[in-house]
Design a protein around this motif. Structure first.
Motif, mmCIF file in Angstrom:
data_model
loop_
_atom_site.group_PDB
_atom_site.id
_atom_site.type_symbol
_atom_site.label_atom_id
_atom_site.label_comp_id
_atom_site.label_asym_id
_atom_site.label_seq_id
_atom_site.Cartn_x
_atom_site.Cartn_y
_atom_site.Cartn_z
ATOM 1 N N ILE A 5 91.476 -71.512 45.475
ATOM 2 C CA ILE A 5 90.053 -71.653 45.787
ATOM 3 C C ILE A 5 89.286 -70.432 45.293
ATOM 4 C CG2 ILE A 5 88.373 -71.740 47.680
ATOM 5 C CD1 ILE A 5 90.255 -73.559 49.162
ATOM 6 N N HIS A 6 88.134 -70.685 44.688
ATOM 7 C CA HIS A 6 87.247 -69.622 44.195
ATOM 8 C C HIS A 6 85.894 -69.783 44.867
ATOM 9 C CE1 HIS A 6 90.303 -69.004 41.159
ATOM 10 N NE2 HIS A 6 90.254 -70.304 40.923
ATOM 11 N N ILE A 7 85.351 -68.676 45.349
ATOM 12 C CA ILE A 7 84.077 -68.719 46.066
ATOM 13 C C ILE A 7 83.118 -67.707 45.456
ATOM 14 C CG2 ILE A 7 82.937 -68.388 48.289
ATOM 15 C CD1 ILE A 7 85.611 -69.025 49.609
ATOM 16 N N ASP A 8 81.874 -68.150 45.264
ATOM 17 C CA ASP A 8 80.792 -67.262 44.850
ATOM 18 C C ASP A 8 79.732 -67.274 45.936
ATOM 19 O OD1 ASP A 8 81.776 -66.556 42.254
ATOM 20 O OD2 ASP A 8 81.168 -68.541 41.558
ATOM 21 N N LEU A 9 79.154 -66.120 46.200
ATOM 22 C CA LEU A 9 78.022 -66.016 47.111
ATOM 23 C C LEU A 9 76.760 -66.317 46.313
ATOM 24 C CD1 LEU A 9 76.694 -65.182 49.793
ATOM 25 C CD2 LEU A 9 76.841 -62.802 49.017
ATOM 26 N N LEU A 10 75.993 -67.279 46.765
ATOM 27 C CA LEU A 10 74.773 -67.686 46.061
ATOM 28 C C LEU A 10 73.531 -67.202 46.804
ATOM 29 C CD1 LEU A 10 75.588 -71.443 45.330
ATOM 30 C CD2 LEU A 10 75.926 -69.487 43.813
ATOM 31 N N VAL A 11 72.565 -66.720 46.051
ATOM 32 C CA VAL A 11 71.221 -66.459 46.569
ATOM 33 C C VAL A 11 70.250 -66.988 45.518
ATOM 34 C CG1 VAL A 11 71.857 -64.469 47.978
ATOM 35 C CG2 VAL A 11 71.124 -64.097 45.629
ATOM 36 N N ASN A 12 69.109 -67.495 45.939
ATOM 37 C CA ASN A 12 68.178 -68.025 44.948
ATOM 38 C C ASN A 12 67.315 -66.934 44.322
ATOM 39 O OD1 ASN A 12 66.723 -67.758 47.363
ATOM 40 N ND2 ASN A 12 65.301 -69.392 46.813
ATOM 41 N N SER A 13 67.369 -65.715 44.876
ATOM 42 C CA SER A 13 66.643 -64.591 44.292
ATOM 43 C C SER A 13 67.193 -63.296 44.875
ATOM 44 C CB SER A 13 65.147 -64.707 44.612
ATOM 45 O OG SER A 13 64.459 -63.587 44.109
ATOM 46 N N GLU A 14 67.232 -62.255 44.058
ATOM 47 C CA GLU A 14 67.673 -60.953 44.564
ATOM 48 C C GLU A 14 66.487 -60.093 44.996
ATOM 49 O OE1 GLU A 14 70.441 -59.302 41.739
ATOM 50 O OE2 GLU A 14 71.889 -60.887 42.174
ATOM 51 N N ARG A 15 65.271 -60.610 44.808
ATOM 52 C CA ARG A 15 64.036 -59.979 45.283
ATOM 53 C C ARG A 15 63.199 -61.062 45.938
ATOM 54 N NH1 ARG A 15 63.954 -55.018 42.981
ATOM 55 N NH2 ARG A 15 61.864 -54.419 43.604
ATOM 56 N N VAL A 16 62.694 -60.763 47.119
ATOM 57 C CA VAL A 16 61.875 -61.737 47.832
ATOM 58 C C VAL A 16 60.780 -60.997 48.592
ATOM 59 C CG1 VAL A 16 63.408 -61.778 49.865
ATOM 60 C CG2 VAL A 16 61.949 -63.741 49.385
ATOM 61 N N LYS A 17 59.619 -61.595 48.639
ATOM 62 C CA LYS A 17 58.501 -61.019 49.386
ATOM 63 C C LYS A 17 58.650 -61.399 50.869
ATOM 64 C CE LYS A 17 55.275 -60.213 45.804
ATOM 65 N NZ LYS A 17 55.350 -58.798 45.652
ATOM 66 N N LEU A 18 58.224 -60.494 51.720
ATOM 67 C CA LEU A 18 58.348 -60.683 53.157
ATOM 68 C C LEU A 18 57.686 -61.985 53.615
ATOM 69 C CD1 LEU A 18 59.592 -59.145 55.515
ATOM 70 C CD2 LEU A 18 57.429 -57.947 55.812
ATOM 71 N N ASP A 19 56.556 -62.332 53.031
ATOM 72 C CA ASP A 19 55.867 -63.555 53.448
ATOM 73 C C ASP A 19 56.448 -64.819 52.806
ATOM 74 O OD1 ASP A 19 54.917 -63.188 50.870
ATOM 75 O OD2 ASP A 19 52.808 -63.404 51.396
ATOM 76 N N GLN A 20 57.512 -64.671 52.009
ATOM 77 C CA GLN A 20 58.166 -65.820 51.388
ATOM 78 C C GLN A 20 59.619 -65.976 51.836
ATOM 79 O OE1 GLN A 20 57.489 -64.895 47.235
ATOM 80 N NE2 GLN A 20 55.539 -65.992 47.239
ATOM 81 N N LEU A 21 59.974 -65.350 52.955
ATOM 82 C CA LEU A 21 61.351 -65.413 53.441
ATOM 83 C C LEU A 21 61.799 -66.842 53.741
ATOM 84 C CD1 LEU A 21 61.689 -62.295 55.762
ATOM 85 C CD2 LEU A 21 62.665 -62.644 53.481
ATOM 86 N N SER A 22 60.888 -67.713 54.100
ATOM 87 C CA SER A 22 61.276 -69.095 54.396
ATOM 88 C C SER A 22 61.803 -69.818 53.154
ATOM 89 C CB SER A 22 60.103 -69.872 55.003
ATOM 90 O OG SER A 22 59.032 -69.912 54.096
ATOM 91 N N GLU A 23 61.516 -69.272 51.979
ATOM 92 C CA GLU A 23 61.989 -69.870 50.724
ATOM 93 C C GLU A 23 63.306 -69.266 50.234
ATOM 94 O OE1 GLU A 23 58.786 -69.710 47.878
ATOM 95 O OE2 GLU A 23 57.343 -70.202 49.439
ATOM 96 N N PHE A 24 63.771 -68.204 50.896
ATOM 97 C CA PHE A 24 65.015 -67.542 50.475
ATOM 98 C C PHE A 24 66.213 -68.360 50.941
ATOM 99 C CE2 PHE A 24 68.634 -64.765 51.119
ATOM 100 C CZ PHE A 24 68.692 -64.090 49.917
ATOM 101 N N LYS A 25 67.074 -68.695 49.984
ATOM 102 C CA LYS A 25 68.273 -69.470 50.301
ATOM 103 C C LYS A 25 69.523 -68.651 50.017
ATOM 104 C CE LYS A 25 66.271 -73.966 49.433
ATOM 105 N NZ LYS A 25 66.342 -75.191 48.639
ATOM 106 N N VAL A 26 70.519 -68.862 50.849
ATOM 107 C CA VAL A 26 71.825 -68.237 50.673
ATOM 108 C C VAL A 26 72.880 -69.323 50.877
ATOM 109 C CG1 VAL A 26 71.956 -67.508 53.092
ATOM 110 C CG2 VAL A 26 73.307 -66.293 51.382
ATOM 111 N N GLY A 27 73.979 -69.194 50.143
ATOM 112 C CA GLY A 27 75.013 -70.212 50.267
ATOM 113 C C GLY A 27 76.265 -69.869 49.492
ATOM 114 N N LEU A 28 77.018 -70.900 49.194
ATOM 115 C CA LEU A 28 78.325 -70.766 48.544
ATOM 116 C C LEU A 28 78.458 -71.737 47.389
ATOM 117 C CD1 LEU A 28 80.517 -71.132 51.742
ATOM 118 C CD2 LEU A 28 79.829 -68.997 50.703
#
Length: 113
Positions: A5-28
């Motif tokens: 099994i191989h796993i990568d940590l996913l994020v949709n952006s490495e920079r995010v504005k404080l007022d856009q945190l609801s759009e920040f995604k994290v996953g696998l």
């Protein structure tokens, strides 16, 4: 732990504005080698934010509908959640660390004003 099994940590952006945190995604992204599908229990993963275990992650992966997956070889599974507001409380630099047994994946995230 399964060496196939191989796993990568996913994020949709490495920079995010404080007022856009609801759009920040994290996953696998989970993939495997071999001929057969492999079971994967996502609740065995742990996420740390600046070296503190993230309760929001634990609640999300343990109470979700996709805790036990069958990973098909040659067909990676991607799972993401909008957890920005639960992960980050203020602007600054954050280190996300995903652990699955001995495997560790890390991402640096900058939250801007």
């Amino acid at each position: 732990m399964n060496d196939k099994i191989h796993i990568d940590l996913l994020v949709n952006s490495e920079r995010v504005k404080l007022d856009q945190l609801s759009e920040f995604k994290v996953g696998l992204k989970i993939s495997c080698d071999g001929e057969e599908s492999i079971p994967f229990d996502i609740s065995d993963t742990k996420l740390f934010v600046n070296n503190e275990q993230c309760v929001v992650w634990d609640l999300t992966v343990q109470n979700g509908t996709i805790t036990n997956l069958k990973i098909l070889c040659g067909k990676p599974a991607r799972i993401e959640w909008p957890l920005g507001k639960g992960l980050f409380s203020s602007s600054g630099n954050y280190r996300l660390k995903l652990k699955w047994f001995d495997l560790v994946r890390e991402k640096e995230i900058v939250v801007e004003e």
